[in-house]
Design an enzyme around this catalytic site. Structure first.
Site, PDB file in Angstrom:
ATOM      1  N   GLU A 186       0.894  -1.167   0.000  1.00 25.14           N
ATOM      2  CA  GLU A 186       0.000   0.000   0.000  1.00 25.14           C
ATOM      3  C   GLU A 186       0.923   1.205   0.000  1.00 25.14           C
ATOM      4  O   GLU A 186       1.358   1.674   1.036  1.00 25.14           O
ATOM      5  CB  GLU A 186      -0.926  -0.045   1.217  1.00 25.14           C
ATOM      6  CG  GLU A 186      -2.137   0.852   1.035  1.00 25.14           C
ATOM      7  CD  GLU A 186      -1.831   2.303   1.287  1.00 25.14           C
ATOM      8  OE1 GLU A 186      -1.179   2.947   0.426  1.00 25.14           O
ATOM      9  OE2 GLU A 186      -2.252   2.815   2.339  1.00 25.14           O
ATOM     10  N   GLU A 195       5.110  11.144  -1.726  1.00 25.85           N
ATOM     11  CA  GLU A 195       5.862  10.156  -0.926  1.00 25.85           C
ATOM     12  C   GLU A 195       6.847   9.372  -1.777  1.00 25.85           C
ATOM     13  O   GLU A 195       7.778   8.788  -1.237  1.00 25.85           O
ATOM     14  CB  GLU A 195       4.984   9.110  -0.226  1.00 25.85           C
ATOM     15  CG  GLU A 195       4.182   9.601   0.918  1.00 25.85           C
ATOM     16  CD  GLU A 195       3.454   8.481   1.638  1.00 25.85           C
ATOM     17  OE1 GLU A 195       4.065   7.423   1.900  1.00 25.85           O
ATOM     18  OE2 GLU A 195       2.275   8.681   1.966  1.00 25.85           O
TER      19      GLU A 195
END
Ligand code: SAH
Length: 431
Positions: A186, A195
């Protein structure tokens, strides 16, 4: 962080979201300030002092070491943010997210049973445990942050230590003595790419996945669309025009800068969206290369479905959980949404992937405004001033998303937009 739109009926408040981007968040972290980064972290640093499982590191050359020193500091801050309980609680309590992952694992149970799985970034170990429950013979659960310590305890307490092996370290550094059949992760950040964790999944795929192996999720699509959100504009900007009967319009430039300089994470509804969405990037996790993600440029041309003030652009994504080489390529035929005979739809000549499918087909996790809300919400780039658009008026331009020089986990957004003969550029950073 502003988030007060009346469209926020989603259960995800501005105070409890997974990857808040607020200015100086990283800087505050560096100073030991501690409201964290990337995913929810308004808690003090956890004092995870015990040690966990085995990890063995690959050798680095001197040159690599120098080049990696900055990245190492960014990573330290990044992984520290994942050592907090709040961030994992937020993710696990996002039932759309967690149930969809579990459904995807069960959809592929026949493939997973008896096989070796790698969970890239296992957090508390929840997906690794789902895979063990689906019959995986062994699961390597890799987690760089200190939450790996708890993951290891959880595995032990659930009597899964013989099958789930928690590695406390970066997936880039870990050594195991076999290849894996399945990679699950995930990895999705706000706007999908914030990110930059997908690069770690790509690394793991290229190093550890067997030929013909399964990657979950298998495909991801980032969308954008122009939006209208008068309530949001009124509460943050127009508010200053009449404050207890006092004209405080002098505050307007500051208010606009404060509210709209950076992208914001908030929930809108399908009614805020003015046009069909445009696909910014389609990612096939089986084949994507990390370099492709460093900078992405796309042009769009969209027609407004109504007369309304255009306040900005929303970005959202979905991910699909398919087997290798099953989906047809994206350049396909065209049906409007609602027509379940196609994966794709079109408008204005551009081809778009459809975001839903029948229940008996591919499992999809969607963060679209018209779907059930998730902790990712939507990412909005607001303009300082709205543009009035008429029905069918064309809104066109381009967007470039690139990894920030400031920190490769941040995202620079260069947005060009024109409508009604006027052109604008908005630069912002998701940090
Ligand atoms: N799988 C968990 C956690 C997902 S959040 C769940 O579904 O609940 C992503 C996790 O990946 C974070 O805990 C983060 O620390 C970890 N992570 C990110 N990059 C990593 C890397 N390169 N190596 C190991 N762990 C990583």
């Amino acid at each position: 962080m502003f988030s007060g739109s009346s469209a926020h009926t989603n259960g995800y408040s501005s105070h409890g979201r997974r990857r808040p981007r607020q200015r100086s968040r990283m800087a505050r972290d560096y100073n030991g300030g501690g409201d964290g980064s990337f995913r929810v972290c308004s808690y003090p640093a956890a004092s995870n002092s015990s040690t966990t499982a085995t990890v063995s590191y690959t050798q680095q050359s001197d040159g690599d070491r120098v080049a990696a020193s900055h990245r190492g500091e960014y990573d330290r801050v990044y992984f520290q943010s994942y050592s907090h309980i709040a961030i994992h609680e937020e993710m696990i309590k996002d039932h759309v997210r967690t149930d969809t992952y579990r459904a995807a694992i069960m959809r592929h149970q026949n493939f997973i049973a008896g096989k070796v799985v790698m969970d890239v970034g296992c957090g508390t170990g929840i997906l690794a445990i789902f895979c063990a429950q689906a019959g995986a013979r062994r699961v390597y659960a890799i987690e760089a942050s200190d939450i790996a310590i708890q993951a290891n305890e959880i595995v032990k307490e659930n009597d899964l230590s013989d099958r789930v092996i928690v590695f406390h370290g970066r997936v880039e550094d870990v050594e195991i003595d076999e290849k894996v059949d399945v990679i699950i992760s995930e990895w999705m950040g706000y706007m999908l790419l914030y990110e930059s964790m997908l690069a770690s999944v790509i690394f793991a795929r290229d190093k550890w996945l067997k030929h013909g192996g399964l990657i979950l999720p298998s495909h991801a699509t980032l969308y954008m669309a122009p939006i209208t959100n008068s309530e949001r504009y009124q509460e943050s900007i127009d508010f200053w025009r009449d404050v207890y009967g006092i004209d405080m319009s002098a505050m307007l430039p500051l208010a606009k800068q404060s509210a709209f300089e950076d992208p914001v994470t908030e929930t809108i509804s399908g009614e805020n969206v003015l046009t069909w969405p445009h696909v910014v990037k389609y990612v096939d996790c089986y084949t994507v290369m990390a370099q492709e993600l460093e900078s992405i440029t796309t042009k769009y041309k969209l027609a407004s479905m109504m007369r309304a003030p255009l306040h900005g652009f929303a970005f959202w994504f979905d991910v699909e959980f398919d087997g290798p080489a099953v989906l047809p390529p994206k350049n396909h035929l065209l049906f409007p949404p609602g027509n379940s005979s196609s994966d794709l739809y079109s408008h204005g000549g551009s081809i778009q992937r459809k975001r839903r499918c029948r229940a008996d087909e591919t499992v999809i996790l969607s963060t679209a405004p018209e779907d059930a809300p998730t902790h990712w919400q939507q990412t909005i780039v607001y303009f300082y001033d709205p543009i009035e658009v008429n029905q069918d008026q064309v809104i066109e331009g381009s967007v470039t998303l690139s990894q920030s020089m400031e920190n490769p986990r941040f995202l620079n957004i260069h947005l060009e937009y024109s409508s009604g003969g006027r052109s604008f550029i908005k630069e912002s950073v998701l940090r």
